[in-house]
Design an enzyme around this catalytic site. Sequence first.
Site, PDB file in Angstrom:
ATOM      1  CE  LYS A 129      -4.838  -7.784  10.098  1.00 11.83           C
ATOM      2  NZ  LYS A 129      -4.100  -7.025  10.948  1.00 11.83           N
ATOM      3  CG  ASP A 169      -2.924  -5.505   7.864  1.00 10.17           C
ATOM      4  OD1 ASP A 169      -2.278  -5.405   9.217  1.00 10.17           O
ATOM      5  OD2 ASP A 169      -2.497  -6.030   6.972  1.00 10.17           O
TER       6      ASP A 169
HETATM    7  P1  NDP Z   1       0.999  -0.353   3.870  1.00 12.93           P
HETATM    8  O1  NDP Z   1       0.011  -0.890   2.842  1.00 12.93           O
HETATM    9  O2  NDP Z   1       1.155   0.845   4.465  1.00 12.93           O
HETATM   10  O3  NDP Z   1       2.459  -0.967   3.263  1.00 12.93           O
HETATM   11  C1  NDP Z   1       2.690  -2.158   3.185  1.00 12.93           C
HETATM   12  C2  NDP Z   1       4.389  -2.203   2.635  1.00 12.93           C
HETATM   13  O4  NDP Z   1       4.802  -3.725   2.656  1.00 12.93           O
HETATM   14  C3  NDP Z   1       4.383  -1.482   1.219  1.00 12.93           C
HETATM   15  O5  NDP Z   1       5.590  -0.914   0.975  1.00 12.93           O
HETATM   16  C4  NDP Z   1       4.313  -2.891   0.358  1.00 12.93           C
HETATM   17  O6  NDP Z   1       4.711  -2.618  -1.029  1.00 12.93           O
HETATM   18  C5  NDP Z   1       4.936  -3.859   1.321  1.00 12.93           C
HETATM   19  N1  NDP Z   1       4.331  -5.264   0.868  1.00 12.93           N
HETATM   20  C6  NDP Z   1       3.166  -5.529   1.059  1.00 12.93           C
HETATM   21  N2  NDP Z   1       2.783  -6.909   0.476  1.00 12.93           N
HETATM   22  C7  NDP Z   1       4.274  -7.246  -0.041  1.00 12.93           C
HETATM   23  C8  NDP Z   1       4.759  -8.553  -0.416  1.00 12.93           C
HETATM   24  N3  NDP Z   1       3.995  -9.408  -0.693  1.00 12.93           N
HETATM   25  N4  NDP Z   1       6.036  -8.484  -1.012  1.00 12.93           N
HETATM   26  C9  NDP Z   1       7.010  -7.478  -0.620  1.00 12.93           C
HETATM   27  N5  NDP Z   1       6.507  -6.154  -0.137  1.00 12.93           N
HETATM   28  C10 NDP Z   1       5.256  -5.835   0.312  1.00 12.93           C
HETATM   29  O7  NDP Z   1       0.800  -1.548   5.010  1.00 12.93           O
HETATM   30  P2  NDP Z   1       1.405  -1.389   6.666  1.00 12.93           P
HETATM   31  O8  NDP Z   1       2.748  -0.595   6.810  1.00 12.93           O
HETATM   32  O9  NDP Z   1       0.144  -1.053   7.522  1.00 12.93           O
HETATM   33  O10 NDP Z   1       1.770  -2.849   7.011  1.00 12.93           O
HETATM   34  C11 NDP Z   1       2.849  -3.606   6.831  1.00 12.93           C
HETATM   35  C12 NDP Z   1       2.967  -4.699   7.789  1.00 12.93           C
HETATM   36  O11 NDP Z   1       2.736  -4.361   9.157  1.00 12.93           O
HETATM   37  C13 NDP Z   1       2.035  -5.804   7.730  1.00 12.93           C
HETATM   38  O12 NDP Z   1       2.579  -7.177   8.038  1.00 12.93           O
HETATM   39  C14 NDP Z   1       0.739  -5.486   8.479  1.00 12.93           C
HETATM   40  O13 NDP Z   1      -0.015  -6.563   8.894  1.00 12.93           O
HETATM   41  C15 NDP Z   1       1.548  -5.104   9.770  1.00 12.93           C
HETATM   42  N6  NDP Z   1       0.983  -4.469  10.803  1.00 12.93           N
HETATM   43  C16 NDP Z   1       0.401  -3.196  10.641  1.00 12.93           C
HETATM   44  C17 NDP Z   1      -0.299  -2.271  11.315  1.00 12.93           C
HETATM   45  C18 NDP Z   1      -0.683  -0.686  11.194  1.00 12.93           C
HETATM   46  O14 NDP Z   1      -1.044  -0.220  12.143  1.00 12.93           O
HETATM   47  N7  NDP Z   1      -0.956  -0.554   9.837  1.00 12.93           N
HETATM   48  C19 NDP Z   1      -0.067  -2.806  12.915  1.00 12.93           C
HETATM   49  C20 NDP Z   1       0.420  -3.929  13.295  1.00 12.93           C
HETATM   50  C21 NDP Z   1       1.057  -4.470  12.170  1.00 12.93           C
HETATM   51  P3  NDP Z   1       3.822  -2.605  -2.186  1.00 12.93           P
HETATM   52  O15 NDP Z   1       3.408  -1.327  -2.215  1.00 12.93           O
HETATM   53  O16 NDP Z   1       4.906  -3.000  -3.352  1.00 12.93           O
HETATM   54  O17 NDP Z   1       3.017  -3.789  -2.147  1.00 12.93           O
HETATM   55  O1  2IT Z   2      -1.997  -6.175  12.866  1.00 12.44           O
HETATM   56  C1  2IT Z   2      -2.382  -5.133  13.530  1.00 12.44           C
HETATM   57  O2  2IT Z   2      -2.275  -5.139  14.849  1.00 12.44           O
HETATM   58  C2  2IT Z   2      -3.163  -4.153  12.675  1.00 12.44           C
HETATM   59  N1  2IT Z   2      -3.328  -4.118  11.719  1.00 12.44           N
HETATM   60  C3  2IT Z   2      -3.774  -2.987  13.511  1.00 12.44           C
HETATM   61  C4  2IT Z   2      -5.134  -3.480  14.114  1.00 12.44           C
HETATM   62  C5  2IT Z   2      -5.919  -2.449  14.802  1.00 12.44           C
HETATM   63  O3  2IT Z   2      -6.980  -2.830  15.027  1.00 12.44           O
HETATM   64  O4  2IT Z   2      -5.416  -1.355  14.926  1.00 12.44           O
END
Ligand code: NDP
Ligand code: 2IT
Length: 452
Positions: A129, A169
Amino acid sequence: MASGNEALQNFMDGLEKRNPGEPEFHQAVMEVAATIIPFLDNNPKYREMQILERMAEPDRVVSFRVCWEDDQGNIRVNRGHRIQMNNAIGPYKGGLRFHPSVNTSVLKFLAFEQTFKNSLTGLPMGAGKGGANFNPKGKSSNEIMRFCQSFMTELYRHIGANVDVPAGDIGVGAREIGYMFGQFKRITNSFEGVLTGKGLEFGGSLVRNEATGYGAVYFLQNMLKAAGNDVSGKVAVVSGSGNVATHAAEKLMQLGARPVTLSDSGGYIHDPAGFTQEKLDWIKDLKNVRRGRISEYCDEFSGSTFHEGKRPWEVPAEIAMPCATQNELNLDEAKMLIKNGVVAVSEGANMPTSNEGVDAFLDAGVVFGPAKAANAGGVAVSGLEMSQNSARISWGVDQMQEQLRQIMEDIHGRCETYGKDYGREGMTDYVAGANIAGFAKVASAMMAFGVV
Ligand code: NDP
Ligand code: 2IT
């Protein structure tokens, strides 16, 4: 040799001493260790070889300076990191996060969880990560590009298609991956599958964008089916409004559930009529193109309300899907959801529920899908992107969708294998099941390598 609670306490005391001031990392390890230590009691070979201790120590931690120039000509300095956690079963693999809260504690918790998650997918991926304490909010596209190029100008020497394969992420989506891939290619003169989540024109995979949110709903569907229940007809509360949240809401809607909330760090929106495809497309455009705030939804769609500074867990629902960030659902909020009749929780975000909140759900008999299993669809399709890049081919959309669905079903099966015998009695404990199934594969590989 100590076992049970004493062994857990000794292990955590040592970990906290070696990693001071890293509460998120302690929390993630504690959750895993609490379920793995009973498994070690039955499999002493792993304890003798100190496998859990080795898994909790990253292979290496790289930190570096990232300098860039903003649109006003000011020189800005951020800190970048890559945690290469474990490559026992494949190249290091995991996302990059750009958010002001990024530090080694947050990235070590994410890299540690990634070890188990990637193992659960059944694909040959190790765990890593990375990211930076860079805040993308309010930055122009040119500023984002200069930051990404500077970040990659150091990162490139640590990664490679067979070494370490980052992805997106929080704060890192298709735009950022494009800028970073372009810079990697420019510096190394090598076109290789070094990042996943790429654009379709340059080696990206169909369905990667949707995979995490869709996969988390498939996992929910599998859990509910095993419990003789169904997604259809249920009201769902979802947090976040980024990649994971919007696609989770979309798949819930497609399967006949009624998702009624989304959020960002400013608060949550509540649309009691539920989201439609038109509404979700509008939100995706707001977030990915116009880079706006979720509160703007209420100016566009009547009948909806914005709740400033609040999280959506106060809205009564049968399904809850935290899809924003770590520790966004605490014990009091878990109790409120239980009181309001929640039957199933599927974690789209990483470690969104506090350990006390998880215990409350399990004690109440709520069907609970932990992040390591539930959100593994994203990295699984990243693994399929790596395969396509290696073979220099692209699979079609039907094949990708079917593989994602099958992988989520297989992960559910792997969790059941251990989740019936370990963890809470009288139920399938998916927390214990995911941790032990993920651990067992990596542990066996590490045993084969001897003491390294
Ligand atoms: P994005 O950047 O696309 O979206 C993040 C969202 O979460 C936004 O709506 C953001 O709001 C909100 N957010 C982030 N930080 C905070 C905070 N401290 N408090 C409140 N709201 C918050 O990210 P993803 O959708 O990709 O990721 C979301 C979650 O999913 C994370 O935990 C990530 O690790 C996990 N994840 C992502 C994967 C992926 O493929 N993208 C895979 C597996 C897990 P704001 O704009 O106001 O910050
Ligand atoms: O938390 C997660 O699994 C991710 N942000 C996706 C990682 C990846 O390598 O696709």
